[in-house]
Design a protein around this motif. Structure first.
Motif, mmCIF file in Angstrom:
data_model
loop_
_atom_site.group_PDB
_atom_site.id
_atom_site.type_symbol
_atom_site.label_atom_id
_atom_site.label_comp_id
_atom_site.label_asym_id
_atom_site.label_seq_id
_atom_site.Cartn_x
_atom_site.Cartn_y
_atom_site.Cartn_z
ATOM 1 N N ASP A 135 129.872 -25.391 40.393
ATOM 2 C CA ASP A 135 129.022 -26.286 39.615
ATOM 3 C C ASP A 135 129.853 -26.797 38.444
ATOM 4 O OD1 ASP A 135 127.227 -27.575 37.980
ATOM 5 O OD2 ASP A 135 125.913 -25.846 37.678
ATOM 6 N N ARG A 184 131.192 -23.563 36.689
ATOM 7 C CA ARG A 184 130.748 -22.261 37.167
ATOM 8 C C ARG A 184 131.094 -22.068 38.628
ATOM 9 N NH1 ARG A 184 125.029 -22.626 34.320
ATOM 10 N NH2 ARG A 184 125.881 -24.701 34.136
ATOM 11 N N ASP A 190 125.006 -33.056 40.684
ATOM 12 C CA ASP A 190 124.281 -31.837 40.277
ATOM 13 C C ASP A 190 122.766 -31.975 40.369
ATOM 14 O OD1 ASP A 190 124.151 -33.489 38.024
ATOM 15 O OD2 ASP A 190 125.077 -32.052 36.656
ATOM 16 N N VAL A 223 121.333 -25.710 40.815
ATOM 17 C CA VAL A 223 122.388 -26.674 41.135
ATOM 18 C C VAL A 223 123.395 -26.023 42.079
ATOM 19 C CG1 VAL A 223 124.327 -27.957 40.171
ATOM 20 C CG2 VAL A 223 122.126 -27.953 38.975
HETATM 21 MG MG MG Z 1 124.395 -27.928 35.234
#
Ligand code: MG
Ligand code: ATP
Lengths: 255, 505
Positions: free
Chosen positions: B19, B26, B244, B439
């Motif tokens: 993400d 992430r 996203d 997401v």
């Molecule tokens: Mg986000």
């Protein structure tokens, strides 16, 4: 300053840094701190980084100068905000509920009771109420026993105030509670089987910040026949899941 | 290639979601039951070199990602062979231009929130007809144009195919595969360069913005195997790229027309699945691509975009220093019981849906000596609540149906007070699913579907559970009174920036 044998040098050094920062009106660079205390710069750097990690000093990101940290202002509190704790726990509390199939709660000790700071529903999509902000009796719940097990003064105060019975299995004897808390500490998780509500069992484990300080407890609760076996022992798989979640949240809190 | 985990079986594998967000990158590993196995993240710096400018260092983001992937595997204690597929979700619109030969970005990436460009000369109805988007500085087109016009020789080099454009998905895939230049249809739909009916780059728009086709990536579906990773995770298929917000729609399993979700991160984004035909908004919403699985028909969505939600909290933390962490906004707001008459309109990047005033700037109104930082904190959270109300009202007006519950996700859903405020202001229950990192889950789902890790949409739907819900509790009279105040505060933000423009003339 010479070091007295038998005392821990890094603690002496940490106090020197804190006194230095508290005394000066200006914010200091690593080099200035090292020079003032007569240390190599690398020593000062290591001490400062550790103090920053525990919140006792802060570094201004723009000037790279150090000052006293907010952690010193609220030494009396556990050092982590309730809402911050929920934020850190979010992913792991979800995963715990998803894996165990039971509802998950995160609690902190507040005035001798458990304050629920996070609650995740049982993943069966039945109608449930969000229990954030609810208070639970500490001596009758798994969350509470874990929190009391690591807070001797709170445990003493709770015991002194009298142990109310919620079911016929609630621990109301101070000796039995003391033993229960010792067992909780020894195995690293707490248990409550029908001690708060008939038919309900719960398992919980401690959330620790750096240094090992317990700041909260995470646990699951569900019908006694799902959470425990026929001998009323908690199912090992659930205990493992709770302990693993507690460890993940502790890591998140410390990072 | 992919060997899905069998129940009680021998082979356990995971899907890796990336993400790449506005504030952080992430990596999350999911298992077959869509449960998080490991989460690692790295924040990257936001650079504000001038008022209205927002930039990212794309090279830094790629370096972060390489480290994160290794850490995610280490924390889960698994090797590359146990990763069935990689799915990428990304901040949309943010524009990266890089040198094809060296792989080095030619300038800092211009972030979606950046307002340095100008859209006032554009034919709004033409652009909206063709792309589904109202002209705004938000989308990639004017950002690419700006870079081409402000960097010496760049335009000529782009025409020769020496300089490439991509949103973060393209940039990362290009790096991970060692040179594959693609994007997915959801990301492409946010450039303001794609024809929403052909799903291809539009020559007329390219001409308007002076953008050579040679620099654009190939548009693919959101869920298919594009290639395999070589640098990190060698041999693992890269099987999804999805903006996203579309990823969150997918992760919330909003697969049926009429299903909607709202994600609260840096901004806030409400998306409503409208099925396989694009629906044009008459109330200030965007028409965008929801997702496209393999060569199936694309699924479209109506979107209400809120530019500033969590980033207002971040500003209170970093810009004002009133709080030490984002979560403390809730603690601070909890020190008072109401806003004390104070309202914040966070039009830092102009006002997005349903207003679309790129030139608007933020205001704080209703200040008296009575106002404390607690009231300001509450006004910060309420701003997200009212902005949600604005986009939900627009969505209800467009669809002719009233939303009966709001599905939420994203980092701000950790804020219990905020979730209660949203329920109160919308007067419908707010529901959080079991995975707040929706997401990432959506990217994992799209990738997992492409490699057969999950079999079909029904398989995904079965993982979905309610983790929490908040019921409205605010008195109706009070709510409408407060809402009227909010609307006047919005007018103040618009009025104030109008004065600024008059002054310049
Ligand atoms: Mg986000
Ligand atoms: N408890 C909280 N209360 C209010 N806001 C919060 C809280 N926790 C986090 N936030 C805000 O939420 C945002 C982080 O959420 P999230 O991680 O979903 O965003 P992100 O993915 O980085 O953003 P994006 O994807 O839009 O780039 C930050 O802007 C932060 O200020």
């Amino acid at each position: 300053m010479s070091h007295v044998p038998g005392l821990i040098q890094s603690i002496e050094r940490s106090s020197a840094v804190l006194r230095l920062l508290a005394a000066g009106e200006d914010r200091l660079r690593v080099k200035e701190i090292a020079d003032a205390l007569g240390w190599p710069k690398s020593t000062a750097h290591g001490i400062l980084r550790t103090l920053e990690h525990v919140g006792f000093v802060e570094q201004d990101p723009r000037t790279a100068r150090y000052r006293l940290g907010r952690g010193l202002l609220d030494l009396a509190s556990s050092g982590i905000d309730d809402n911050e704790l929920r934020g850190r726990a979010l992913n792991w509390a979800d995963a715990l509920a998803a894996r165990s199939g039971e509802e998950a709660r995160l609690g902190v000790l507040r005035d001798g009771q458990v304050l629920v700071v996070h609650h995740v529903f049982r993943p069966d999509d039945s109608l449930q109420n969000l229990g954030i902000g609810v208070r639970l009796p500490a001596h009758a719940t798994a969350l509470g026993k874990v929190l009391l097990a690591y807070h001797a003064t709170a445990a003493a105060a709770v015991t002194a105030a009298g142990l109310d019975a919620y079911t016929r299995r609630t621990v109301t004897s101070r000796d039995v509670l003391r033993d229960d808390l010792a067992v909780t500490r020894a195995r690293g998780w707490g248990l409550s089987v029908e001690e708060w509500r008939p038919g309900l069992a719960a398992v919980a484990a401690p959330v620790r910040t750096s240094g090992g300080l317990v700041v909260g407890a995470i646990g699951i609760a569900g019908p006694v026949e799902r959470v425990t076996d026929t001998r009323r022992h908690p199912r090992p798989q659930l205990v493992d899941q709770v302990v693993a979640a507690a460890r993940s949240i502790s890591r998140e809190v410390q990072s | 290639m992919a060997s899905p985990e069998r129940s009680g079986g021998d082979v356990v594998s995971y899907v890796l979601a990336i993400d790449q967000g506005t504030t952080s990158t992430r990596c999350i590993l999911f298992d077959r039951r869509a449960t998080v196995v490991s989460v690692v993240r790295a924040e990257h710096p936001q650079s504000y070199p001038r008022p209205g400018w927002v930039e990212h260092d794309a090279a830094r983001i790629w370096r972060d990602l390489q480290k994160l992937i290794r850490r995610a595997l280490r924390e889960a204690g698994i090797g590359a062979s146990e990763v069935a597929a990689i799915g990428i979700a990304n901040q949309r619109e943010t524009t990266v231009l890089w040198d094809r030969a060296t792989g080095v970005p030619v300038a800092p990436a211009i972030v979606w929130q950046d307002t340095r460009t100008d859209v006032s000369h554009l034919d709004a109805s033409f652009v909206q007809d063709r792309t589904g988007l109202p002209p705004a500085t938000y989308f990639s087109a004017t950002k690419i144009q700006w870079l081409l016009e402000h960097t010496p020789l760049l335009k000529e080099r782009a025409e020769r195919g020496e300089v490439l454009f991509g949103t973060m998905d393209s940039w990362l895939i290009w790096n991970m595969t060692g040179g594959l230049h693609i994007t997915d249809v959801t990301n492409a739909s946010r450039t303001m360069l794609m024809d929403l009916s052909s799903l291809d780059w539009d020559d007329e728009l390219l001409a308007i913005f002076g953008i050579p086709r040679a620099m654009l990536p190939e548009i693919r579906s959101s869920s298919e195997v594009y290639g395999t990773a070589d640098a990190v995770l060698p041999g693992v298929p890269i099987a999804a790229a999805i903006g996203d917000q579309s990823a969150a729609l997918f992760g919330q399993t909003c697969f049926e027309p009429g299903e909607a979700k709202c994600t609260y991160g840096t901004g806030g984004f409400l998306l409503l699945n409208t099925g396989t035909t694009p629906v044009r908004s008459r109330h200030g919403l965007i028409t965008t691509v929801g997702y496209r699985i393999g060569d199936e028909k694309p699924v479209f969505a109506l979107e209400g975009s809120i530019a500033i939600a969590g980033s207002l909290v971040q500003w209170v933390r970093d810009g004002l220093g009133l709080i030490g962490t984002a979560s403390e906004i809730e603690t601070l707001a909890g020190t008072v019981t109401d806003n004390g008459g104070c309202y914040i309109v966070p039009a830092f990047s102009g006002l997005f849906a349903p207003y679309w005033h790129s030139e608007a700037r933020g205001v704080i109104v209703g200040l008296t000596s009575y106002i404390t930082k607690g009231h300001l904190a509450r006004a910060v959270l309420e701003a997200t609540g009212w902005q949600t109300r604005d986009v939900v009202d627009a969505m209800n007006a467009d669809s002719g149906l009233a939303l009966t519950a709001l599905n939420v996700d994203g980092g701000m859903t950790a804020d219990n007070l905020l979730m209660q405020i949203v329920a109160d202001f919308l007067q419908v229950p707010v529901v959080r699913p079991m995975v707040a990192e929706t997401v990432s889950l959506g990217a994992a789902y799209a990738a997992g579907l492409a490699v057969g890790y999950w079999s079909d949409l029904r398989d995904l739907r079965a993982n979905r559970h309610r983790a929490g819900s908040w019921r409205p509790a605010l008195d109706a009279g009070r709510r409408e009174h407060e809402y009227a105040n909010w609307r006047r505060a919005v007018e103040c933000a618009v009025f104030f920036s109008r004065g600024d423009q008059d002054g310049l003339r």
